[in-house]
Scaffold this active site. Structure first.
Site, PDB file in Angstrom:
ATOM      1  N   LYS A 220     -45.292  45.545  -6.118  1.00  0.00           N
ATOM      2  CA  LYS A 220     -45.016  46.969  -5.996  1.00  0.00           C
ATOM      3  C   LYS A 220     -45.298  47.673  -7.321  1.00  0.00           C
ATOM      4  O   LYS A 220     -45.981  48.675  -7.384  1.00  0.00           O
ATOM      5  CB  LYS A 220     -43.556  47.154  -5.569  1.00  0.00           C
ATOM      6  CG  LYS A 220     -43.135  48.573  -5.333  1.00  0.00           C
ATOM      7  CD  LYS A 220     -41.750  48.608  -4.714  1.00  0.00           C
ATOM      8  CE  LYS A 220     -41.181  50.017  -4.743  1.00  0.00           C
ATOM      9  NZ  LYS A 220     -39.838  50.100  -4.199  1.00  0.00           N
TER      10      LYS A 220
ATOM     11  N   GLU B  67     -44.165  37.381 -13.787  1.00  0.00           N
ATOM     12  CA  GLU B  67     -44.571  36.186 -13.033  1.00  0.00           C
ATOM     13  C   GLU B  67     -45.892  36.444 -12.292  1.00  0.00           C
ATOM     14  O   GLU B  67     -46.823  35.648 -12.338  1.00  0.00           O
ATOM     15  CB  GLU B  67     -43.495  35.823 -11.983  1.00  0.00           C
ATOM     16  CG  GLU B  67     -42.191  35.313 -12.548  1.00  0.00           C
ATOM     17  CD  GLU B  67     -41.197  36.435 -12.843  1.00  0.00           C
ATOM     18  OE1 GLU B  67     -41.632  37.597 -13.029  1.00  0.00           O
ATOM     19  OE2 GLU B  67     -40.001  36.136 -12.912  1.00  0.00           O
TER      20      GLU B  67
ATOM     21  N   GLY C 226     -38.570  46.545  -2.237  1.00  0.00           N
ATOM     22  CA  GLY C 226     -39.254  45.242  -2.254  1.00  0.00           C
ATOM     23  C   GLY C 226     -38.806  44.320  -1.131  1.00  0.00           C
ATOM     24  O   GLY C 226     -39.618  43.761  -0.390  1.00  0.00           O
ATOM     25  N   ARG C 227     -37.491  44.176  -0.966  1.00  0.00           N
ATOM     26  CA  ARG C 227     -36.988  43.209   0.030  1.00  0.00           C
ATOM     27  C   ARG C 227     -37.089  43.740   1.454  1.00  0.00           C
ATOM     28  O   ARG C 227     -36.731  43.046   2.401  1.00  0.00           O
ATOM     29  CB  ARG C 227     -35.549  42.811  -0.310  1.00  0.00           C
ATOM     30  CG  ARG C 227     -34.579  43.972  -0.416  1.00  0.00           C
ATOM     31  CD  ARG C 227     -33.276  43.523  -1.080  1.00  0.00           C
ATOM     32  NE  ARG C 227     -32.418  44.647  -1.424  1.00  0.00           N
ATOM     33  CZ  ARG C 227     -32.537  45.407  -2.499  1.00  0.00           C
ATOM     34  NH1 ARG C 227     -33.531  45.180  -3.352  1.00  0.00           N
ATOM     35  NH2 ARG C 227     -31.700  46.382  -2.752  1.00  0.00           N
TER      36      ARG C 227
ATOM     37  N   GLU D 238     -29.150  40.695  -2.573  1.00  0.00           N
ATOM     38  CA  GLU D 238     -29.687  41.684  -3.503  1.00  0.00           C
ATOM     39  C   GLU D 238     -29.275  43.090  -3.064  1.00  0.00           C
ATOM     40  O   GLU D 238     -29.144  43.991  -3.882  1.00  0.00           O
ATOM     41  CB  GLU D 238     -31.215  41.562  -3.561  1.00  0.00           C
ATOM     42  CG  GLU D 238     -31.819  42.209  -4.796  1.00  0.00           C
ATOM     43  CD  GLU D 238     -33.292  41.858  -4.941  1.00  0.00           C
ATOM     44  OE1 GLU D 238     -33.594  40.758  -5.430  1.00  0.00           O
ATOM     45  OE2 GLU D 238     -34.132  42.690  -4.571  1.00  0.00           O
TER      46      GLU D 238
ATOM     47  N   HIS E 264     -26.541  16.847   8.967  1.00  0.00           N
ATOM     48  CA  HIS E 264     -26.444  15.546   8.299  1.00  0.00           C
ATOM     49  C   HIS E 264     -26.122  15.701   6.827  1.00  0.00           C
ATOM     50  O   HIS E 264     -26.270  14.746   6.064  1.00  0.00           O
ATOM     51  CB  HIS E 264     -27.743  14.765   8.508  1.00  0.00           C
ATOM     52  CG  HIS E 264     -27.996  14.496   9.960  1.00  0.00           C
ATOM     53  ND1 HIS E 264     -27.610  13.323  10.580  1.00  0.00           N
ATOM     54  CD2 HIS E 264     -28.532  15.280  10.931  1.00  0.00           C
ATOM     55  CE1 HIS E 264     -27.930  13.388  11.862  1.00  0.00           C
ATOM     56  NE2 HIS E 264     -28.483  14.575  12.103  1.00  0.00           N
TER      57      HIS E 264
ATOM     58  N   LYS F 102     -36.140  41.238 -15.611  1.00  0.00           N
ATOM     59  CA  LYS F 102     -37.520  41.556 -15.977  1.00  0.00           C
ATOM     60  C   LYS F 102     -37.631  41.865 -17.477  1.00  0.00           C
ATOM     61  O   LYS F 102     -38.697  41.797 -18.051  1.00  0.00           O
ATOM     62  CB  LYS F 102     -38.038  42.718 -15.125  1.00  0.00           C
ATOM     63  CG  LYS F 102     -38.138  42.340 -13.645  1.00  0.00           C
ATOM     64  CD  LYS F 102     -38.856  43.376 -12.806  1.00  0.00           C
ATOM     65  CE  LYS F 102     -38.953  42.891 -11.362  1.00  0.00           C
ATOM     66  NZ  LYS F 102     -39.731  43.721 -10.485  1.00  0.00           N
TER      67      LYS F 102
HETATM   68  C1  G6Q Z   1     -36.715  43.540  -4.154  1.00  0.00           C
HETATM   69  C2  G6Q Z   1     -36.685  43.470  -5.599  1.00  0.00           C
HETATM   70  C3  G6Q Z   1     -37.496  42.334  -6.185  1.00  0.00           C
HETATM   71  C4  G6Q Z   1     -38.985  42.634  -6.261  1.00  0.00           C
HETATM   72  C5  G6Q Z   1     -39.638  41.609  -7.173  1.00  0.00           C
HETATM   73  C6  G6Q Z   1     -41.127  41.811  -7.289  1.00  0.00           C
HETATM   74  O1  G6Q Z   1     -36.125  44.347  -3.489  1.00  0.00           O
HETATM   75  O2  G6Q Z   1     -37.017  44.683  -6.133  1.00  0.00           O
HETATM   76  O3  G6Q Z   1     -37.307  41.125  -5.521  1.00  0.00           O
HETATM   77  O4  G6Q Z   1     -39.546  42.604  -4.993  1.00  0.00           O
HETATM   78  O5  G6Q Z   1     -39.039  41.662  -8.431  1.00  0.00           O
HETATM   79  O6  G6Q Z   1     -41.417  43.092  -7.762  1.00  0.00           O
HETATM   80  P1  G6Q Z   1     -42.876  43.650  -7.700  1.00  0.00           P
HETATM   81  O7  G6Q Z   1     -43.284  43.737  -6.270  1.00  0.00           O
HETATM   82  O8  G6Q Z   1     -42.832  44.990  -8.362  1.00  0.00           O
HETATM   83  O9  G6Q Z   1     -43.758  42.682  -8.439  1.00  0.00           O
END
Ligand code: G6Q
Length: 548
Positions: A208, A214, A268-269, A354, A385, A513
Site C-alpha cells: 500500500k 521487508e 491493509g488487512r 490488529e 492431536h 516500521k
Molecule cells: C494492515 C497493516 C499492515 C500492512 C503491512 C504492509 O492493516 O497496515 O499489516 O498491511 O504493514 O504494509 P504495506 O502494504 O504498506 O507494505
C-alpha cells in the site's frame, strides 16, 4: 457509538448482574429444551450455511441482554456510517470502504463527496484484462516464454489475505502457480527463488505504502535476480505493482501501466478485495475472484439489513463479548475442518487482533474493560492431536468456532466422513463432557479393579460446558469463502463498535516500521549506540560473532 461510558450503560450492567447470579449456565441442563438448536441456529439457504450457536453458555435472557447491548451501542447506525463513507477511522481521518470493493450492484458510494465506484470498477477491469492475458499466455516474459509462476511480494495485509485465499481455493487453481514472499529473512526469498526460472516468473510487488522495509528489500533482491538473467529492459514484463503510491512505484522502475491502484480508504488487512487480490485472480481466474467478492457482498447486505436477533456477525460478536468481558475468556479459537483453510486462523489473527488490539476509546481515554481476544487455531483434525487437550481439560474457558463443509471439493474414499465425524464429535464432547459415573462404568466394564478405578477416574473426567459455535457450509467455493471472511470482518467491526475503539488504525504496526531502522546501521558498522544493557549486550554479541 453511545456516549455513556460502556460499563455504565444499563445493557452492560444487566449483563454483569446476570453473570454474577451465574445460574443456569449448564449446557447439559439447557439442552433439556428440545427446541434449543432450532432457536439458537440460523440457516441461510442461499449460501448453504448453518450457523449453530446453541452450544454457548447463554439462555434466552442473556441473549436478549446481549442484543440490547448491540442496540445501546448503535451497531447498525455505526455500520451505516461505514457503508456511507464516513471517516470512521478517526485517528487517520479516513473512510473505511473495503465494502465498496465488493459492491456488486454498483450503487454509488461516496468518500469526500466523490463516488468511488468508477475508479474501483476501472481497476477491476484492469485486473481482469491482466489476469486473463497472463493465464492465456498473451502476456509473455521478456524472452517470449509464458509465465508459469507468480510471486506476490508483500507482508501483513499485503500477504496474509491473498495467501490464505489462494490456499483455500487451491482446488480451483488453474493458472500460474502462486508463491508468497513476505519475510525479510533471506531464507524466504532464497527458498522460493531456487526452484523458479526468471524467464517464466512474474513478481507482483504488493505494498500500500511502497515503503515497507521487508517488501522493498525483497522486491529489490528479486529485481536483481530477474534483471541479472534478462537485463534491465525485462522489468516491464516481469514486475507489476499493487499500491496507493504511484511516485514510489515509478521510482522502483515499474511502469505506471503495470501499476494496479487502490486507495487510503482500504485498510491493509481489509485489502484482499482490492488490487491486492491480483495474485488470486491470476491463480484461480478473474471470474472466481468476482465470485469471492459477490459472496462478501451477500454478507455485507445481511449485516446491514438483518435484525440483530438473526444477524450472524452481530451474534458472533456478542457471544465473543459475553466470554471476553463477562466470563473471563482471554482467547478465541478458530478450527476449520478443512485443510484448504489451514491459513484461515493466521489470517484472522491479523484481521481481529490488529483491528481490536486497542486500549484507547473514541474519547481518547483508556478503556476500563477488556478489548480484542487472542485469536488462534489450526485445522482439524490436526489440532485434536495437540492442543485440544487444554480446551477439553485445562483450566481456561476457550470459546471455539468449528467450521466444516458438507461436501469436499474432491471426494477420496471415506476421508470426508471421517473428518466430519470429528467435526461433530468435538463440540458435542466439549459441551457435554464425560461424567465421573460414566468413567467409572467404562472402567468397570474394562475389568479394572475398584481400587484402581478410584485412583484413575478423576483424570478421565471431562467437565464439559465448553462453548462452541459451528458453521456447517455446503461447499467450499469462492462465494462461500468470500462470505465466511466477511462474517468475521463484520464480527470484528461490531465488537469494535461496542468497545468504542478504532478498529481501523494500527499504530502498533507503524512503530515496528520505525524501530528496526534505528538499529540497522549499528549492525553494519559494528558499533552499538546507547541502549539498555540487555539490548546493547545482544547487539555487541551479534557484531562480535557474525561471520564477516
Ligand atoms: C494492515 C497493516 C499492515 C500492512 C503491512 C504492509 O492493516 O497496515 O499489516 O498491511 O504493514 O504494509 P504495506 O502494504 O504498506 O507494505
Amino acid at each position: 457509538m453511545n456516549s455513556l461510558g460502556l460499563t455504565q450503560t444499563p445493557a452492560w450492567k444487566n449483563l454483569q448482574k446476570r453473570k454474577e447470579e451465574g445460574n443456569n449456565l449448564i449446557l447439559k441442563e439447557l439442552f433439556k429444551d428440545e427446541n434449543r438448536f432450532k432457536e439458537f441456529s440460523i440457516k441461510d439457504n442461499e449460501l448453504g450455511l448453518v450457523f449453530d450457536y446453541s452450544k454457548n453458555l447463554i439462555d434466552k435472557e442473556i441473549f436478549s441482554l446481549l442484543i440490547k447491548l448491540a442496540e445501546a451501542a448503535g451497531v447498525n447506525e455505526y455500520a451505516k456510517k461505514m457503508f456511507n463513507g464516513d471517516k470512521i477511522n478517526w485517528t487517520e481521518k479516513r473512510a473505511v470502504l473495503h465494502i465498496a470493493l465488493r459492491n456488486s450492484d454498483n450503487h454509488p458510494i461516496y468518500a469526500d463527496g466523490k463516488d468511488v465506484m468508477p475508479q474501483i470498477n476501472a481497476v477491476l477491469d484492469k485486473m481482469k484484462k491482466f489476469s486473463d492475458d497472463l493465464r492465456s499466455g498473451k502476456w509473455i516474459g521478456a524472452t517470449g516464454k509464458k509465465i508459469t509462476d507468480i510471486v506476490n511480494i508483500g507482508i501483513g495485509g499485503s500477504d496474509l489475505g491473498p495467501k490464505m485465499v489462494c490456499e483455500a481455493l487451491k482446488y480451483y487453481a488453474d493458472g500460474p502457480n502462486a508463491h508468497f514472499l513476505s519475510n525479510i529473512d533471506g531464507a524466504d526469498i532464497y527458498e522460493i527463488l531456487k526452484s523458479l526460472n526468471p524467464e517464466t516468473t512474474l513478481f507482483i510487488v504488493a505494498s500500500k505504502t511502497f515503503t515497507t522495509l521487508e517488501t522493498i528489500t525483497n522486491a529489490l533482491s528479486a529485481r536483481k535476480w530477474s534483471v541479472g538473467k534478462m537485463g534491465e529492459n525485462s522489468v516491464k514484463n516481469h514486475f507489476v505493482a499493487l499500491s496507493t503510491n504511484e511516485k514510489k512505484v515509478k521510482e522502483f522502475g515499474i511502469d505506471e501501466k503495470n501499476m494496479f491502484e487502490f486507495w487510503d480508504f482500504v485498510g491493509g488487512r481489509y485489502s484482499l478485495w482490492s488490487a491486492i487480490g491480483l495474485s488470486i485472480a491470476c491463480n484461480v481466474g478473474f471470474n472466481r475472484f468476482r465470485e469471492l467478492l459477490d459472496g462478501a457482498n451477500y454478507i455485507d447486505k445481511h449485516f446491514l439489513n438483518t435484525p440483530y436477533e438473526k444477524n450472524i456477525p452481530v451474534i458472533m460478536a456478542l457471544l465473543g463479548i459475553w466470554y471476553n468481558n463477562f466470563l473471563g475468556a482471554q482467547s478465541h479459537c478458530v478450527l476449520p475442518y478443512s485443510q484448504y483453510l489451514h491459513r484461515f486462523p493466521a489470517y484472522l489473527q491479523q484481521g481481529d487482533m490488529e483491528s481490536n488490539g486497542k486500549t484507547v476509546n473514541i474519547d481518547a481515554k483508556r478503556v476500563n474493560y477488556e478489548t480484542g481476544p487472542i485469536i488462534w487455531g489450526e485445522p482439524g483434525t490436526n489440532g485434536q492431536h495437540s492442543f485440544y487437550q487444554l480446551i477439553h481439560q485445562g483450566t481456561k474457558c476457550i470459546p471455539s468456532d468449528f467450521i466444516g463443509f458438507v461436501n469436499p471439493p474432491k471426494r477420496i474414499g471415506s476421508h470426508h466422513e471421517k473428518l466430519m465425524a470429528n467435526f461433530f464429535a468435538q463440540p458435542e464432547a466439549l459441551a457435554f463432557g464425560l461424567s465421573k459415573e460414566k468413567v467409572i462404568e467404562n472402567l468397570t466394564n474394562s475389568g479394572m479393579s475398584k481400587d484402581e478405578i478410584e485412583k484413575l477416574a478423576p483424570y478421565k473426567v471431562f467437565e464439559g460446558n465448553k462453548p462452541t459455535n459451528s458453521f456447517l457450509i455446503k461447499d467450499l467455493t469462492p462465494r462461500t469463502l468470500g462470505a465466511l471472511i466477511a462474517l468475521y470482518e463484520h464480527k470484528v467491526f461490531t465488537q469494535g463498535a461496542i468497545w468504542r475503539i478504532n478498529s481501523f488504525d494500527q499504530w502498533g504496526v507503524e512503530l515496528g516500521k520505525v524501530l528496526a531502522n534505528i538499529i540497522l546501521p549499528e549492525l553494519s558498522d559494528g558499533k552499538s549506540n546507547a541502549h539498555d544493557c540487555s539490548t546493547k549486550g545482544l547487539i555487541d554479541e551479534f557484531n562480535k560473532s557474525k561471520v564477516k
